[in-house]
Design an enzyme around this catalytic site. Structure first.
Site, PDB file in Angstrom:
ATOM      1  N   GLU A 111      15.226 -37.917 -21.406  1.00 54.04           N
ATOM      2  CA  GLU A 111      14.490 -38.759 -20.449  1.00 54.04           C
ATOM      3  C   GLU A 111      15.132 -40.132 -20.220  1.00 54.04           C
ATOM      4  O   GLU A 111      14.418 -41.142 -20.188  1.00 54.04           O
ATOM      5  CB  GLU A 111      13.048 -38.969 -20.940  1.00 54.04           C
ATOM      6  CG  GLU A 111      12.283 -37.686 -21.064  1.00 54.04           C
ATOM      7  CD  GLU A 111      10.892 -37.881 -21.656  1.00 54.04           C
ATOM      8  OE1 GLU A 111       9.954 -37.260 -21.139  1.00 54.04           O
ATOM      9  OE2 GLU A 111      10.743 -38.649 -22.626  1.00 54.04           O
TER      10      GLU A 111
HETATM   11  C1  NGO Z   1       8.807 -35.349 -24.482  1.00 57.72           C
HETATM   12  C2  NGO Z   1       9.409 -36.733 -24.622  1.00 57.72           C
HETATM   13  C3  NGO Z   1       8.785 -37.542 -25.762  1.00 57.72           C
HETATM   14  C4  NGO Z   1       7.270 -37.449 -25.698  1.00 57.72           C
HETATM   15  C5  NGO Z   1       6.849 -35.991 -25.742  1.00 57.72           C
HETATM   16  C6  NGO Z   1       5.345 -35.831 -25.665  1.00 57.72           C
HETATM   17  C7  NGO Z   1      10.834 -35.178 -25.390  1.00 57.72           C
HETATM   18  C8  NGO Z   1      12.032 -34.522 -25.938  1.00 57.72           C
HETATM   19  N1  NGO Z   1      10.779 -36.399 -24.921  1.00 57.72           N
HETATM   20  O1  NGO Z   1       9.640 -34.582 -25.350  1.00 57.72           O
HETATM   21  O2  NGO Z   1       9.207 -38.876 -25.670  1.00 57.72           O
HETATM   22  O3  NGO Z   1       6.730 -38.120 -26.808  1.00 57.72           O
HETATM   23  O4  NGO Z   1       7.430 -35.243 -24.702  1.00 57.72           O
HETATM   24  O5  NGO Z   1       4.913 -34.516 -25.707  1.00 57.72           O
END
Ligand code: NGO
Length: 526
Positions: A337
């Site tokens: 992300e």
């Molecule tokens: C995503 C995000 C995290 C969040 C999570 C919540 C990943 C790999 N990045 O998973 O920052 O905490 O969802 O479910």
């Protein structure tokens, strides 16, 4: 008509039968195949009698190796609180007498591999044999699970401590069976992490991935960049006081895990999810100004300054210090992300960080987005969201850790009534978490491409151990079985009965678990 001769033969027969029954009054018939072992073992051969664990028994380990002695001590310590027995651990070079436990390592390697074991229970002896010490630790968990549930009690209980006789031969389907704990969004202290490790151990999980940094908090002391923790670790989601592990505390966690043959994988998430670092050192920001600490739950707004050389000195220092206190082979660099890092910056950044990880003799793991970069041999992609990223990784010959959010995310709510957790990926009931096969889940990714599975627990909404346990149990035993037991041995209708029987074990272990209506809990039926 029965003659006198027939009569006396009949009486003699009756006498022998009675004597037989009396002499083995201790050996209650029991069926090993009926025991509820999770994960399900490869094979169980029952011999329909029992062994009784009694005061005065010893644990014998074959040979003088200190490692085996330690495993013996671990078993003695595990059995002590509920039985009250002071069990001695002794080394020997021959099979011990009746009533004891015997731990051995095979002289030559067998099909058991790194973590397999063979547990043979007769009326006289419990023998546990493995090729490698890790196998003994896994086998000990099986032994715990075939003892009465009250064996897990923290106070002394009345026996009898009976164990069904027979042979269990067992080894895992995948070599990597992990769980992840996010200690950044909310911080969890060393004792909580140790309890988590103990619970993972019970289900033969062998990896604990610690998500040590994120926007909301930096949780591991880095001696060359001290503000990361003093400032960056000083808060958490919701504005609480946060916290961090000193390097000594981290080493203590690593050692605790190591004694249970669990590796710790530390994650420093970058280039996104870095606000805690950016708030601690102004010079890490492109504009030279420190950001504010962040206590919300948005994602994707922060990035390290890709073009500054100092960024790479920072990354190198952090990875060097972490690698020095992490005996396991992996360092996780996050990579997820990074929404405010343009792709033309993201790719060279990951490539350079990968080289830094390699220069400290570690293998890089990244969330599936890292497959956009040029992966080196051995680098690992952790699939969580985008199948096309995972496939990109496989096309570069990378191995994949399967953590599909819709199946393995432990922070996903069970249903719309669950108090904690999120549901952006799915509501995940206990059956859904269990019913899937990593090797067929993504078209184009087969068993050869897969290192194993991992179940992550993100903690935006989770503030204490009780809440961790509620989200993790009872889904974790299912993930453990998906990683350990071959797909053709897994069946939800059969599994849910075994799981239901673990309720008494959860109770004895003091686990706060979700009582899903889909599972026939044995403690409801009494
Ligand atoms: C995503 C995000 C995290 C969040 C999570 C919540 C990943 C790999 N990045 O998973 O920052 O905490 O969802 O479910």
């Amino acid at each position: 008509m029965i003659t006198i001769k027939q009569n006396s033969v009949f009486l003699a027969f009756l006498f022998i039968l009675m004597a037989g029954i009396m002499s083995c009054k201790e050996n209650v018939p029991m069926d090993l195949a009926q025991e509820s072992i999770i994960p399900k073992p490869v094979s169980i051969m029952a011999t329909n009698s029992s062994f009784k664990l009694e005061e005065g028994l010893s644990i014998y380990v074959k040979g003088e190796a200190e490692e085996l002695n330690q495993i013996g001590q671990y078993l003695a310590k595990t059995l002590k609180p509920s039985t009250g027995f002071e069990i001695e651990v002794q080394s020997t070079d021959k099979e011990p007498g009746a009533g004891n436990i015997y731990l051995t390592i095979s002289d030559s390697e067998t099909e058991l591999g790194e973590e397999g074991y063979e547990l043979i229970v007769t009326e006289n002896l419990i023998s546990l044999n493995a090729d490698k010490p890790a196998g003994l630790i896994r086998g000990i968990q099986t032994l715990r699970q075939i003892l009465p549930p009250k064996i897990e009690s923290t106070t002394v209980e009345q026996g009898p401590w009976l164990i069904a006789t027979g042979t269990i031969t067992d080894y895992p389907d995948y070599s990597y069976r992990g769980a992840m704990l996010d200690v950044s969004r909310h911080f969890f202290g060393v004792d909580d992490v140790k309890r988590y490790i103990d619970l993972l151990t019970y289900y033969k999980i062998n990896v604990l991935h610690l998500h040590l940094s994120d926007d909301q908090g930096w949780r591991i002391e880095i001696k060359s960049w001290p503000n990361l923790t003093t400032h960056g670790g000083s808060t958490q989601v919701g504005g609480g006081e946060g916290g961090y592990y000193t390097q000594e505390q981290y080493k203590d966690i690593v050692k605790y895990a190591q004694e249970r043959y669990i590796i710790i994988i530390p994650e420093i998430d970058m280039p996104g999810h870095t606000n805690a670092a950016l708030a601690s050192y102004p010079e890490l920001n492109c504009d030279g100004k420190a950001t504010e600490l962040y206590t919300g739950t948005e994602v994707g707004f922060s990035t390290l300054c890709i073009k500054k050389e100092l960024t790479y000195k920072f990354v190198d220092d952090v990875i060097r210090e972490l690698a020095a206190i992490t005996p396991g082979p992996y360092i996780h660099i996050g990579g997820d992300e990074s929404h405010v890092t343009p792709m033309e910056d993201y790719i060279p950044f990951i490539n350079r960080v990968q080289d830094i990880v390699l220069s400290h003799n570690k293998i890089m793991i990244g969330w599936d987005e890292v497959a956009h970069a040029s992966l080196k041999q051995n680098s690992v992609v952790q699939f969580w969201a985008k199948t096309e990223n995972a496939i990109k990784g496989v096309n570069q010959s990378a191995k994949v850790i399967m953590s599909p959010a819709v199946k393995t995310y432990l922070d996903m709510q069970y249903d719309s009534t669950t108090t904690f957790g999120l549901h952006w990926a799915a509501y995940i009931e206990v059956d859904s978490a269990y019913i899937w096969d990593p090797a067929t889940f993504v078209e184009g990714i087969t068993k050869e491409n897969i290192l194993g599975i991992e179940a992550p627990l993100w903690t935006e909404t989770i503030t204490k151990m009780d809440e961790i346990e509620y989200m993790v149990f009872p889904r974790l035993p299912g993930h453990a079985e998906v990683g350990w037991s071959a797909p053709d041995a897994r069946d939800w209708d059969e599994y849910k009965i075994r799981l239901g029987k673990h309720a008494e074990r959860f109770d004895a272990l003091g686990i706060n678990y979700y009582k899903s209506k889909l599972v026939p809990w044995v403690n409801d039926q009494e």
